[in-house]
Design a protein around this motif. Structure first.
Motif, PDB file in Angstrom:
ATOM      1  N   LEU A   1       0.816  -1.212   0.000  1.00  0.00           N
ATOM      2  CA  LEU A   1       0.000   0.000   0.000  1.00  0.00           C
ATOM      3  C   LEU A   1       0.846   1.257   0.000  1.00  0.00           C
ATOM      4  O   LEU A   1       0.518   2.237  -0.668  1.00  0.00           O
ATOM      5  N   ASP A   2       1.949   1.232   0.752  1.00  0.00           N
ATOM      6  CA  ASP A   2       2.779   2.432   0.851  1.00  0.00           C
ATOM      7  C   ASP A   2       4.149   2.054   1.392  1.00  0.00           C
ATOM      8  O   ASP A   2       4.290   1.108   2.176  1.00  0.00           O
ATOM      9  N   TYR A   3       5.160   2.801   0.919  1.00  0.00           N
ATOM     10  CA  TYR A   3       6.516   2.660   1.440  1.00  0.00           C
ATOM     11  C   TYR A   3       6.968   4.043   1.908  1.00  0.00           C
ATOM     12  O   TYR A   3       6.844   5.017   1.160  1.00  0.00           O
ATOM     13  N   THR A   4       7.496   4.124   3.102  1.00  0.00           N
ATOM     14  CA  THR A   4       7.971   5.400   3.643  1.00  0.00           C
ATOM     15  C   THR A   4       9.388   5.219   4.176  1.00  0.00           C
ATOM     16  O   THR A   4       9.625   4.425   5.095  1.00  0.00           O
ATOM     17  N   LEU A   5      10.321   5.952   3.599  1.00  0.00           N
ATOM     18  CA  LEU A   5      11.714   5.908   4.029  1.00  0.00           C
ATOM     19  C   LEU A   5      12.067   7.238   4.684  1.00  0.00           C
ATOM     20  O   LEU A   5      11.910   8.296   4.071  1.00  0.00           O
ATOM     21  N   THR A   6      12.527   7.171   5.919  1.00  0.00           N
ATOM     22  CA  THR A   6      12.947   8.368   6.653  1.00  0.00           C
ATOM     23  C   THR A   6      14.469   8.400   6.698  1.00  0.00           C
ATOM     24  O   THR A   6      15.104   7.435   7.145  1.00  0.00           O
ATOM     25  N   VAL A   7      15.043   9.483   6.218  1.00  0.00           N
ATOM     26  CA  VAL A   7      16.504   9.612   6.172  1.00  0.00           C
ATOM     27  C   VAL A   7      16.922  10.941   6.786  1.00  0.00           C
ATOM     28  O   VAL A   7      16.134  11.893   6.873  1.00  0.00           O
ATOM     29  N   ALA A   8      18.174  10.978   7.208  1.00  0.00           N
ATOM     30  CA  ALA A   8      18.799  12.228   7.649  1.00  0.00           C
ATOM     31  C   ALA A   8      19.876  12.581   6.641  1.00  0.00           C
ATOM     32  O   ALA A   8      20.738  11.755   6.331  1.00  0.00           O
ATOM     33  N   THR A   9      19.803  13.780   6.086  1.00  0.00           N
ATOM     34  CA  THR A   9      20.753  14.194   5.054  1.00  0.00           C
ATOM     35  C   THR A   9      21.617  15.330   5.569  1.00  0.00           C
ATOM     36  O   THR A   9      21.182  16.136   6.403  1.00  0.00           O
ATOM     37  N   ALA A  10      22.827  15.388   5.076  1.00  0.00           N
ATOM     38  CA  ALA A  10      23.751  16.458   5.457  1.00  0.00           C
ATOM     39  C   ALA A  10      24.638  16.797   4.278  1.00  0.00           C
ATOM     40  O   ALA A  10      25.048  15.924   3.508  1.00  0.00           O
ATOM     41  N   ASN A  11      24.934  18.093   4.150  1.00  0.00           N
ATOM     42  CA  ASN A  11      25.852  18.551   3.108  1.00  0.00           C
ATOM     43  C   ASN A  11      26.210  20.018   3.368  1.00  0.00           C
ATOM     44  O   ASN A  11      25.333  20.825   3.679  1.00  0.00           O
ATOM     45  N   PRO A  12      27.491  20.398   3.284  1.00  0.00           N
ATOM     46  CA  PRO A  12      28.628  19.488   3.124  1.00  0.00           C
ATOM     47  C   PRO A  12      28.985  18.828   4.450  1.00  0.00           C
ATOM     48  O   PRO A  12      28.215  18.940   5.403  1.00  0.00           O
ATOM     49  N   ALA A  13      30.177  18.207   4.513  1.00  0.00           N
ATOM     50  CA  ALA A  13      30.596  17.513   5.736  1.00  0.00           C
ATOM     51  C   ALA A  13      30.612  18.503   6.896  1.00  0.00           C
ATOM     52  O   ALA A  13      31.153  19.606   6.801  1.00  0.00           O
ATOM     53  N   GLY A  14      30.000  18.101   7.974  1.00  0.00           N
ATOM     54  CA  GLY A  14      29.948  18.957   9.155  1.00  0.00           C
ATOM     55  C   GLY A  14      28.677  19.768   9.264  1.00  0.00           C
ATOM     56  O   GLY A  14      28.395  20.349  10.309  1.00  0.00           O
ATOM     57  N   ALA A  15      27.883  19.827   8.202  1.00  0.00           N
ATOM     58  CA  ALA A  15      26.638  20.589   8.264  1.00  0.00           C
ATOM     59  C   ALA A  15      25.598  19.823   9.082  1.00  0.00           C
ATOM     60  O   ALA A  15      25.670  18.615   9.232  1.00  0.00           O
ATOM     61  N   SER A  16      24.639  20.544   9.621  1.00  0.00           N
ATOM     62  CA  SER A  16      23.604  19.915  10.439  1.00  0.00           C
ATOM     63  C   SER A  16      22.703  19.051   9.559  1.00  0.00           C
ATOM     64  O   SER A  16      22.426  19.379   8.404  1.00  0.00           O
TER      65      SER A  16
END
Length: 481
Positions: A240-255
């Motif tokens: 029915l549904d797929y939900t992917l939760t990710v944490a992204t950062a760019n560049p290195a050291g950024a929140s």
């Protein structure tokens, strides 16, 4: 001198043949046919392991196929030749027509023919004022050419405009595809929940670059898989549904920022898009040697075989002596059939089983030949055990032990950098628009000549219907005056 003229004439004839619409259509058909082998045979830039397996299983056939570049279809000389010839043919065919059409847009309609009775739907009525005729035709959006004793009217120029827009859009799509293949990149990476991906070449499972793209051109960003949730219909087992939760950062050291990725909702960074491509399970096991030392502890991605995620995989332990390999199956919701054997009856993990076939011997990891992470070459190995493990159950196979401690979900991320995609989308939209304009616009001409009587006739391009009705409307309007 005659030889030079003959050569020029021959080259001119070749150019006319190449830039004809008939040749362009033939080349377009050939391009579609030439792309078929790319879906029938594994391609080196997409799946080099399958290509190697094909050579192993069919060495003589593979050698001939390789000579024909059927494992590198889209970069082969013959495919490139068709592509370039189509590109040249379309440009040579469409651009001159476009220039002529642009000149004709501002031109007046052609002069009224001398003998209107030879035209379509010829009609004679009593003599009327040409001002009334001009007023009616202008109201019907005809372009008018007024002479002393006649009127020439035409409309439907947008038909040819739409036709040319369609073909110009095809050229734009070809250019966009070329830009993507030269300056783009495409890769896949499988990540377990909790793992982090850094956009460097070593983080990919598969990565291909365009001809003028280099490793240092990858956009700097990282993705950490925080959670993956799949919802299924309990009656049909359909997703029915797929939900992917990710944490992204760019560049290195950024929140880090939390993002949600779905099947039709990729995460975008610059010109790079990250798609959720597939998902599955990674059984978590602890493997110990005879002395009780832990030699392996962690998840191993397994490859789904059906919609209920019955999965196969291989757990390789090269650090044991002798080397140990587990040919395995993971069943999220275990069930059994007398014919099929063990299988999963539901895609969620409700009653997991890990089926193991234990092998010892040479895993072949030091041969320098690429191997599939989901399979083991057991030709130089001996089977020493067979077991089905439930959660937290252990199995002692003589050379050590294995404990099935849990599982993790994995996702396959497809990371695509295609700088030509926007142009291809624009070209597709314009092509559809041009095709609709060309199909639904009716191009026709109407002539009215003044004499003892008023003569009316017309001409519809390609016999398109509607001209007779417009002439009848004109006759009716003038007869009422």
């Amino acid at each position: 001198m005659s030889t030079v003229l003959d050569s020029r004439s021959f080259l001119r004839w070749c150019w006319r043949q190449l830039t004809s619409m008939k040749t362009a259509l033939i080349l377009l058909l050939l391009l579609g046919i030439a792309a078929i082998p790319g879906s029938l045979f594994p391609q080196r830039n997409q799946n080099p392991i399958q290509v190697r397996e094909y050579f192993t299983n069919n060495p003589s056939t593979a050698a001939w196929l390789d000579r024909l570049s059927l494992f590198d279809v889209y970069s082969s000389p013959w495919f490139s030749a068709i592509y370039l010839l189509l590109f040249i043919s379309l440009i040579g065919c469409v651009l001159p027509r476009t220039i002529e059409h642009l000149k004709a847009i501002g031109a007046k309609p052609p002069l009224t023919p001398k003998y209107l009775e030879k035209m379509e739907y010829f009609t004679e009525i009593k003599k009327v004022d040409l001002d009334l005729v001009e007023k009616f035709l202008q109201k019907k959006h005809f372009r008018i050419r007024r002479d002393k004793l006649s009127i020439s009217a035409e409309k439907g120029y947008a038909r040819e405009s739409g036709n040319l827009l369609f073909h110009l859009s095809l050229i734009l799509i070809l250019i966009a595809i070329g830009i993507g293949s030269l300056f783009g990149s495409k890769g896949d990476a499988i990540l377990n929940v909790g793992e982090r991906f850094i956009n460097t070449p070593t983080s990919y499972d598969i990565l291909t670059f365009g001809k003028y793209q280099a490793e240092d051109s990858l956009s700097p960003f990282s993705i950490t898989v925080k959670d993956f949730k799949a919802e299924y219909d309990p009656i049909t087992n359909a997703p029915l549904d797929y939900t992917l939760t990710v944490a992204t950062a760019n560049p290195a050291g950024a929140s880090e920022k939390t993002e949600i990725i779905k099947v039709n909702k990729p995460f975008t960074y610059g010109s790079t898009k990250i798609y959720l491509q597939a998902n599955g399970y990674s059984p978590v096991v602890i493997i110990k040697d005879k002395a009780g030392k832990v030699v392996f502890n962690g998840p191993t991605p397994f490859l789904p075989q059906d919609g209920n995620l019955t999965s196969i995989g291989a757990i390789k332990v090269p650090d044991m002596n002798p080397q140990i390999g587990f040919v395995s199956s993971f069943l999220p919701t275990a069930d059994r059939d007398p014919v099929r054997g063990g299988f999963s009856s539901y895609p969620e993990v409700l009653d997991p089983r890990l089926l193991l076939s234990v092998w010892q011997g040479d895993l072949g990891l030091n041969t320098g030949i690429a191997q599939s992470v989901y399979r083991i070459d057991t030709s130089k190995m001996t089977r020493i055990g067979l077991k089905a493990l439930t959660l937290n159950e252990s199995y002692n196979f003589g050379e050590g032990s294995i404990t099935f401690t849990g599982w993790k979900s994995w996702v396959n991320l497809q990371i695509v950098n295609d700088p030509g995609k926007g142009y291809a989308l624009l070209g597709a939209i314009l092509a559809i628009s041009g095709l609709l304009i060309s199909l639904f616009t009716r191009q026709r001409r109407i002539w009215v000549k003044q004499g003892k009587k008023t003569q009316i006739a017309g001409l519809a391009k390609n016999g398109i219907p509607g001209l007779e009705d417009e002439i009848n409307d004109l006759v009716k309007e003038l007869s009422n005056e």
